[in-house]
Write a protein that holds these residues in place. Sequence first.
Motif, PDB file in Angstrom:
ATOM      1  N   VAL A 141      -6.080   2.711   4.678  1.00 36.08           N
ATOM      2  CA  VAL A 141      -5.060   3.705   4.331  1.00 36.08           C
ATOM      3  C   VAL A 141      -5.034   4.802   5.387  1.00 36.08           C
ATOM      4  O   VAL A 141      -3.968   5.196   5.872  1.00 36.08           O
ATOM      5  N   SER A 172      -0.733   4.223  -2.216  1.00 34.48           N
ATOM      6  CA  SER A 172      -1.987   4.751  -1.647  1.00 34.48           C
ATOM      7  C   SER A 172      -1.720   5.508  -0.356  1.00 34.48           C
ATOM      8  O   SER A 172      -2.218   6.622  -0.155  1.00 34.48           O
ATOM      9  N   ARG A 193      -4.122  -8.981  -2.574  1.00 35.81           N
ATOM     10  CA  ARG A 193      -4.105  -7.627  -3.130  1.00 35.81           C
ATOM     11  C   ARG A 193      -3.567  -7.597  -4.562  1.00 35.81           C
ATOM     12  O   ARG A 193      -3.927  -6.729  -5.348  1.00 35.81           O
ATOM     13  N   GLY A 229       0.792  -1.225   0.000  1.00 37.34           N
ATOM     14  CA  GLY A 229       0.000   0.000   0.000  1.00 37.34           C
ATOM     15  C   GLY A 229       0.821   1.271   0.000  1.00 37.34           C
ATOM     16  O   GLY A 229       0.320   2.342   0.342  1.00 37.34           O
ATOM     17  N   THR A 268       0.524  -3.458   7.567  1.00 38.60           N
ATOM     18  CA  THR A 268      -0.606  -2.796   6.903  1.00 38.60           C
ATOM     19  C   THR A 268      -1.808  -3.700   6.667  1.00 38.60           C
ATOM     20  O   THR A 268      -2.838  -3.238   6.185  1.00 38.60           O
TER      21      THR A 268
END
Length: 174
Positions: A160, A21, A115, A18, A155
């Motif tokens: 986010v 993002s 993901r 991530g 994460t």
Amino acid sequence: MKNAKSGNVFLIGPMGAGKTSVGRYLAKKMGKTFYDSDEEIEKRTGVDLHWIVDLEGMQGYRLRELAVLDDLSKLNNIVLSTGGGCVETPEVREILQTRGTIVYMEVALPTQVKRLKHDKKRPILQKQDREMVLTQLWEDREPYYEEIADFVILTDEQSVQEVVNIIVNWLKNS
């Protein structure tokens, strides 16, 4: 916080953690400029990463990545999302360590696989057994992530916004 005067925050970690993002949101929240090293390579060359890797191989790509990271890390007050494998290059590790604060965004393999299930952008993942590729990359790169990280955040189970809030709080208190 080491090298706090530059105000730079470098996000490292495997693909699917991530970084991009979180980086965009973190930069906005902290009033910094955001850069993604892969996007910057594509912008400078005018071609996508697949083309670079096909034509120049991973070695050519890593040289381009080193040049971009060297340029961007000289700026001040930025958030920089790096490519997952940049830490394999010793010069990159040194550059990042001396020019900003490094946040290692860790992700568990099952989350990473989920993901990246439909990813078509990353050349290294365009193989039959993504899980095997991701496992090997983790084994190769994880020691480097740990070695240079100032802060580590998992994460997997966080949004986010939650990840950004944790990073901002850590930066304020370090």
